[in-house]
Design a protein around this motif. Sequence first.
Motif, short mmCIF file in Angstrom:
data_model
loop_
_atom_site.label_atom_id
_atom_site.label_comp_id
_atom_site.label_asym_id
_atom_site.label_seq_id
_atom_site.Cartn_x
_atom_site.Cartn_y
_atom_site.Cartn_z
N ASP A 147 0.07 0.48 30.46
CA ASP A 147 -0.55 1.15 29.04
C ASP A 147 -1.85 0.34 28.96
N ASN A 148 -2.63 0.68 27.95
CA ASN A 148 -3.88 0.17 27.25
C ASN A 148 -4.90 -0.03 28.20
N VAL A 149 -5.02 0.79 29.26
CA VAL A 149 -6.19 0.53 30.33
C VAL A 149 -7.40 1.23 29.48
N GLY A 150 -8.45 0.43 29.55
CA GLY A 150 -9.74 0.95 28.92
C GLY A 150 -9.40 1.01 27.45
N ARG A 151 -8.28 0.36 26.82
CA ARG A 151 -7.76 0.47 25.46
C ARG A 151 -7.30 1.65 25.06
N ASN A 152 -7.56 2.96 25.70
CA ASN A 152 -7.11 4.00 25.11
C ASN A 152 -6.13 5.03 26.16
N GLU A 211 -3.45 5.39 29.97
CA GLU A 211 -2.61 4.97 30.84
C GLU A 211 -2.88 4.98 32.34
#
Length: 144
Positions: free
Chosen positions: A125-130, A132
């Motif tokens: 989760d939270n790859v590049g903040r937005n 998956e």
Amino acid sequence: MTLHISRESNKNDKQYIDGELYKFNLKHFPKDLGGRYEEINLFLKDENGNVRGGILSAVCWNWLEIYTFFLDEDIRNAGYGTKLLIELEKIALDKKCDFIKVDTLSFQALEFYKKNGYEVFGSIDNVGRNFEHYYLKKDLDVFI
């Protein structure tokens, strides 16, 4: 002995790291899988020989790993991606691979891979903040 960390990169240093890891891994893998590494690249070209898409992958021991899969935007959803994937799966079977693995981000090709029989076996989760990051696999024994 004094060691230091360096960010300096060159081809020989990278080959050393890859080679040493490969030798280490060979000690642990079954003998019949030793030496099984082969790049498998497929390209989709137009009538003028221009590349419009393709798959960069490799056979690694008993699996095939897709590293890069790209199609020009104007030819997506026209069946070319599935045709490339089917051809790659045939090659993987010919090479006696047990499965294919690939990773993709949530804004890329998750649904495409699922539609073609790939199953998610992990995600971050939270790859590049937005987004998956998904890890998918397709067992090839279903074809045997």
